[in-house]
Design an enzyme around this catalytic site. Structure first.
Site, PDB file in Angstrom:
ATOM      1  N   ASP A  67       0.811  -1.216   0.000  1.00  0.00           N
ATOM      2  CA  ASP A  67       0.000   0.000   0.000  1.00  0.00           C
ATOM      3  C   ASP A  67       0.843   1.264   0.000  1.00  0.00           C
ATOM      4  O   ASP A  67       2.057   1.232   0.194  1.00  0.00           O
ATOM      5  CB  ASP A  67      -0.969  -0.008   1.198  1.00  0.00           C
ATOM      6  CG  ASP A  67      -0.330  -0.519   2.501  1.00  0.00           C
ATOM      7  OD1 ASP A  67       0.905  -0.513   2.607  1.00  0.00           O
ATOM      8  OD2 ASP A  67      -1.082  -0.930   3.399  1.00  0.00           O
ATOM      9  N   ASN A 136      -7.578  -2.966  14.224  1.00  0.00           N
ATOM     10  CA  ASN A 136      -8.975  -3.299  13.899  1.00  0.00           C
ATOM     11  C   ASN A 136      -9.070  -4.506  12.970  1.00  0.00           C
ATOM     12  O   ASN A 136     -10.117  -4.764  12.388  1.00  0.00           O
ATOM     13  CB  ASN A 136      -9.660  -2.081  13.262  1.00  0.00           C
ATOM     14  CG  ASN A 136      -8.985  -1.634  11.971  1.00  0.00           C
ATOM     15  OD1 ASN A 136      -8.067  -2.277  11.483  1.00  0.00           O
ATOM     16  ND2 ASN A 136      -9.448  -0.522  11.426  1.00  0.00           N
ATOM     17  N   HIS A 138      -7.332  -4.875  10.157  1.00  0.00           N
ATOM     18  CA  HIS A 138      -7.069  -4.630   8.732  1.00  0.00           C
ATOM     19  C   HIS A 138      -5.799  -5.347   8.279  1.00  0.00           C
ATOM     20  O   HIS A 138      -4.890  -5.594   9.062  1.00  0.00           O
ATOM     21  CB  HIS A 138      -7.060  -3.130   8.396  1.00  0.00           C
ATOM     22  CG  HIS A 138      -5.884  -2.341   8.856  1.00  0.00           C
ATOM     23  ND1 HIS A 138      -5.990  -1.036   9.280  1.00  0.00           N
ATOM     24  CD2 HIS A 138      -4.570  -2.634   8.940  1.00  0.00           C
ATOM     25  CE1 HIS A 138      -4.801  -0.577   9.601  1.00  0.00           C
ATOM     26  NE2 HIS A 138      -3.913  -1.527   9.402  1.00  0.00           N
ATOM     27  N   GLU A 143      -9.809  -2.047   5.339  1.00  0.00           N
ATOM     28  CA  GLU A 143     -10.410  -1.805   6.634  1.00  0.00           C
ATOM     29  C   GLU A 143     -11.635  -2.708   6.850  1.00  0.00           C
ATOM     30  O   GLU A 143     -12.160  -3.278   5.893  1.00  0.00           O
ATOM     31  CB  GLU A 143     -10.834  -0.332   6.727  1.00  0.00           C
ATOM     32  CG  GLU A 143      -9.683   0.670   6.549  1.00  0.00           C
ATOM     33  CD  GLU A 143      -8.762   0.773   7.763  1.00  0.00           C
ATOM     34  OE1 GLU A 143      -8.775  -0.115   8.650  1.00  0.00           O
ATOM     35  OE2 GLU A 143      -8.002   1.761   7.828  1.00  0.00           O
TER      36      GLU A 143
HETATM   37  C1  F6R Z   1       1.415  -1.536   6.111  1.00  0.00           C
HETATM   38  C2  F6R Z   1       0.085  -2.129   6.207  1.00  0.00           C
HETATM   39  C3  F6R Z   1      -0.692  -2.153   7.483  1.00  0.00           C
HETATM   40  C4  F6R Z   1       0.150  -2.476   8.710  1.00  0.00           C
HETATM   41  C5  F6R Z   1      -0.717  -2.487   9.971  1.00  0.00           C
HETATM   42  C6  F6R Z   1       0.106  -2.745  11.232  1.00  0.00           C
HETATM   43  O1  F6R Z   1       1.927  -1.674   4.804  1.00  0.00           O
HETATM   44  O2  F6R Z   1      -0.398  -2.589   5.229  1.00  0.00           O
HETATM   45  O3  F6R Z   1      -1.725  -3.102   7.366  1.00  0.00           O
HETATM   46  O4  F6R Z   1       0.772  -3.711   8.532  1.00  0.00           O
HETATM   47  O5  F6R Z   1      -1.364  -1.269  10.093  1.00  0.00           O
HETATM   48  O6  F6R Z   1       1.001  -1.671  11.401  1.00  0.00           O
HETATM   49  P1  F6R Z   1       2.138  -1.674  12.512  1.00  0.00           P
HETATM   50  O7  F6R Z   1       3.108  -2.741  12.129  1.00  0.00           O
HETATM   51  O8  F6R Z   1       2.779  -0.307  12.438  1.00  0.00           O
HETATM   52  O9  F6R Z   1       1.480  -1.948  13.808  1.00  0.00           O
END
Ligand code: F6R
Length: 234
Positions: A67, A136, A138, A143
């Site tokens: 992303d 959450n 995701h 989401e």
């Molecule tokens: C990042 C992504 C997100 C993160 C998720 C956890 O490329 O796609 O899904 O993996 O938000 O983020 P952290 O590791 O910062 O807790």
């Protein structure tokens, strides 16, 4: 789900790195799916260390990131493009042409999604996909409520996601409101997935993943229907 419960972040990073290193040794021209965020930083440090010891080369490897924020220049300190260069790409021998990250600063976001999806289709399938777990549930920036059928698309970020990511920006208001993310179905096409989750804020999500139902309200739950997922958590 295959599961590894770890005692430390160091151990999580080590196990995750072992998966990637073995994959690259077995198939030097592997296609890696990569994530940003805090969780994989230790994994990337281990890959850099392994490369510096001449144990692995990324010369033939192709990468696709999950992303990117919409509206940030690729050199913006919080862009995922910059993040990946700082934390991994600038310190390994990967060929720049083989790095793929959605372009979030284009005017035509729809055609960028289409282009990205096509590039994955042409150069994939992804051999091993690294995923973090959102508080959450995701995965990528898909989401809660996102259809399991989605391919690469533009998303409005949940308020909770903008809050969780505000730590990297001057304020929550500075966090972009949209992102481009690969879809859930795109992720499910990967041969192998490693899902990394660590820390206090992730405990509720880990619990729901382990014990809850498969539901679009909790995107990561679909991974239970994938034949080759390893959850590394603590
Ligand atoms: C990042 C992504 C997100 C993160 C998720 C956890 O490329 O796609 O899904 O993996 O938000 O983020 P952290 O590791 O910062 O807790």
């Amino acid at each position: 789900l295959e599961k590894f419960e770890v005692k430390s972040y160091e151990q999580l990073s080590h196990i995750a790195a072992t998966f990637i290193i073995e994959q690259i040794r077995m198939k030097p021209d592997s296609v890696l799916g990569l994530a940003t965020g805090s969780t994989p930083v230790g994994l990337y440090q281990k890959l850099i260390a392994s490369h510096q010891k001449c144990e692995i080369s990324f010369r033939e490897t192709t990468t696709f990131n999950l992303d990117e924020y919409v509206g940030l220049h690729s050199s913006h300190p919080q862009s995922y493009n910059r993040f990946m260069h700082d934390h991994l790409f600038s310190r390994i021998d990967i060929n720049n042409d083989q790095i793929h990250i959605p372009n979030g600063e284009t005017r035509n976001l729809q055609s960028e999604c289409f282009r990205y999806e096509k590039a994955i289709k042409n150069q994939g399938p992804i051999d091993i996909q690294v995923l973090g777990l959102g508080v959450n549930g995701h995965i990528g920036f898909n989401e809660p409520g996102t259809s399991f059928q989605t391919r690469t698309h533009v998303v409005d970020l949940a308020e909770s996601t903008r809050e969780a990511n505000a730590r990297f920006f001057a304020s929550k208001e500075a966090v972009p409101k949209q992102a481009i993310t690969v879809g859930i179905d795109t992720i499910m096409d990967s041969h192998k997935i490693i899902l990394l989750a660590f820390g206090e804020q992730k405990q509720a999500a880990i619990e729901r993943l382990n014990n809850g139902e498969v539901s679009e309200d909790f995107p990561a739950s679909i991974l239970k229907e994938h034949p080759n997922v390893t959850l590394i958590y603590g």
